[in-house]
Design a protein around this motif. Structure first.
Motif, PDB file in Angstrom:
ATOM      1  N   ALA A 364      -1.073   0.641  -4.009  1.00 40.59           N
ATOM      2  CA  ALA A 364      -0.594   1.594  -3.002  1.00 40.59           C
ATOM      3  C   ALA A 364      -0.857   3.020  -3.435  1.00 40.59           C
ATOM      4  O   ALA A 364      -0.644   3.963  -2.648  1.00 40.59           O
ATOM      5  N   ASN A 414      -2.607   1.426   6.118  1.00 40.04           N
ATOM      6  CA  ASN A 414      -1.923   1.120   7.385  1.00 40.04           C
ATOM      7  C   ASN A 414      -2.466   2.027   8.471  1.00 40.04           C
ATOM      8  O   ASN A 414      -3.404   2.802   8.245  1.00 40.04           O
ATOM      9  N   VAL A 420      -1.693   0.610   0.974  1.00 44.58           N
ATOM     10  CA  VAL A 420      -0.610  -0.354   0.789  1.00 44.58           C
ATOM     11  C   VAL A 420      -1.075  -1.389  -0.233  1.00 44.58           C
ATOM     12  O   VAL A 420      -2.271  -1.628  -0.424  1.00 44.58           O
ATOM     13  N   THR A 422      -1.372  -5.150  -1.146  1.00 48.85           N
ATOM     14  CA  THR A 422      -1.388  -6.445  -0.452  1.00 48.85           C
ATOM     15  C   THR A 422      -2.487  -7.337  -1.058  1.00 48.85           C
ATOM     16  O   THR A 422      -3.322  -6.894  -1.845  1.00 48.85           O
TER      17      THR A 422
END
Length: 433
Positions: A364, A414, A420, A422
């Motif tokens: 992130a 995003n 982010v 993930t």
């Protein structure tokens, strides 16, 4: 009454004969010569210079001097003169010079030899016995031809019997050849205790069998051996170098012929030496040709050694086949290498294609660097695809930057453009040579 006896022609004493002792002594002289007859020489034509009383010669044809006209008679020297005796059939005489006995038969003198027919046995320098009817002790024996040939026959009564030659040392058998216990020819050897069959020849086929094996120190030659490194005549023995076995590979000419004349095997493929029919980009390599049967399917594998383009590397494998028609196109593309590591999995194809894939977790706060399991030849044409794992996939976007032959920088943002963390599936496809 006759004047002489019927066999020896001895003079008889006659009635009222004067000087009967002369006749008597003449008869005694003849008896002295003829009984236990000894002949000094045969076919003599000149009288000896100093004969001894009682010496006898056989007069030959063409005799001269006092012997003239006495051919065929026996000349007896009585001490004062010659008497000539006509030999009769069956007279026997000892040949003084030849040390042999002769007999007068049919008007000539012949050597008298005992009959050799149906003898019990014969020993020449050795003694014969009931199991060895002929025994010879000599440094050698000669059996020579009469006319154009000479054959030595060893016969046996029945097939299970033996007709052979046995070789001994100190009366112990060590080698035997012939028909031993059968009708096939055999050669056996012995260490003095046990016999071993070394060679047999089948009487029906002439096939030679070596039950104990063979050690050959020379070069095999003949029609049962290959005439060259690509001679594939059925039943012939391969030699060192045949189809590259133990020697250089034989060169192939046109690898693309379809008449079934290429003998299955390994060949050297070299376009500078006249080879043709291989992949267009291959200059040198090794060709394996196989055949399913005459005029049936054929396959070829070619391992490249060098090529005319950068895309052909050493070890690249091409293949093709045909089934009763033309050859298919050369195919190249099978897996060259496959590996798995901490940076993911990688697979390389023979045609130069490389595929790498992995699952990474993005950060992130910064871009995540994925180092490829194996590097690519160039970043040009390198394709990187990504897919985000988890919920709300439509709200996230994956991107990459700083793409190089060895790594790529990845991130997921995003809708507001904020990175982010993930799980991200990633794949890279390019060329490894």
């Amino acid at each position: 009454m006759t004047a002489t006896s019927p066999l020896l022609a001895l003079p008889y004493l006659q009635p009222a004969q004067a000087q009967k002792h002369v006749t008597h002594n003449e008869a005694l002289q003849v008896l002295d010569a003829v009984v236990q007859l000894r002949v000094q020489g045969w076919s003599a034509t000149l009288p000896p210079v100093s004969p001894a009383a009682g010496d006898v010669w056989e007069v030959g044809a063409g005799a001269s001097g006092i012997w003239a006209g006495q051919g065929g008679r026996l000349a007896l020297w009585d001490g004062t003169g010659w008497q000539f005796l006509v030999p009769r059939e069956g007279w026997r005489a000892w040949d003084q010079a030849g040390q042999s006995l002769r007999v007068h038969v049919g008007g000539s003198w012949r050597s008298l030899v005992a009959s050799l027919q149906n003898m019990e046995g014969l020993g020449i320098g050795a003694s014969w016995d009931s199991s060895t009817r002929l025994a010879v002790a000599s440094e050698g024996s000669l059996l020579t031809h009469r006319g154009s040939r000479h054959q030595l026959r060893v016969n046996k009564a029945a097939a299970p019997d033996t007709a052979s030659l046995l070789f001994q040392s100190n009366w112990t058998g060590h080698a035997e050849l012939g028909l031993a216990g059968g009708l096939d020819f055999s050669l056996k050897v012995s260490d003095g205790a046990a016999w071993t069959s070394a060679l047999t020849v089948a009487r029906a086929t002439g096939v030679v069998t070596l039950p104990a094996g063979a050690v050959i120190n020379g070069t095999l030659k003949g029609t049962a051996v290959q005439t060259g490194p690509v001679d594939a005549t059925a039943g012939r023995l391969l030699t060192a170098g045949a189809f590259g076995l133990g020697g250089p590979l034989p060169a192939i000419a046109n690898a693309g012929v379809t008449d079934g004349t290429i003998v299955p095997g390994l060949y050297a493929y070299d376009t500078t030496a006249g080879s043709s029919g291989g992949p267009a980009s291959v200059m040198r390599g090794t060709l394996l040709h196989s055949q399913r049967g005459a005029a049936l399917g054929e396959t070829q594998l070619l391992v490249a050694e060098a090529g005319s383009t950068a895309g052909v590397y050493a070890g690249l494998v091409f293949g093709r086949s045909r089934s009763g028609g033309a050859w298919s196109a050369w195919a190249c593309g099978s897996v060259q290498d496959s590996s798995t590591g901490s940076n993911g999995r990688c697979q390389r194809q023979q045609d130069g294609t490389q595929t790498c894939w992995h699952t990474v977790t993005t950060s992130a706060t910064a871009e995540t660097v994925w180092t490829f399991p194996q590097g690519f030849a160039s970043s040009t044409g390198l394709i990187v695809t990504m897919g985000v794992n988890g919920a709300a996939l439509t709200a996230l976007a994956a991107r990459h930057t700083a793409k190089s032959p060895t790594s790529v920088s990845l991130s997921v943002v995003n809708t507001s453009g904020v990175r982010v963390a993930t799980s991200l599936d990633v794949m890279a496809v390019g060329r490894w040579y």
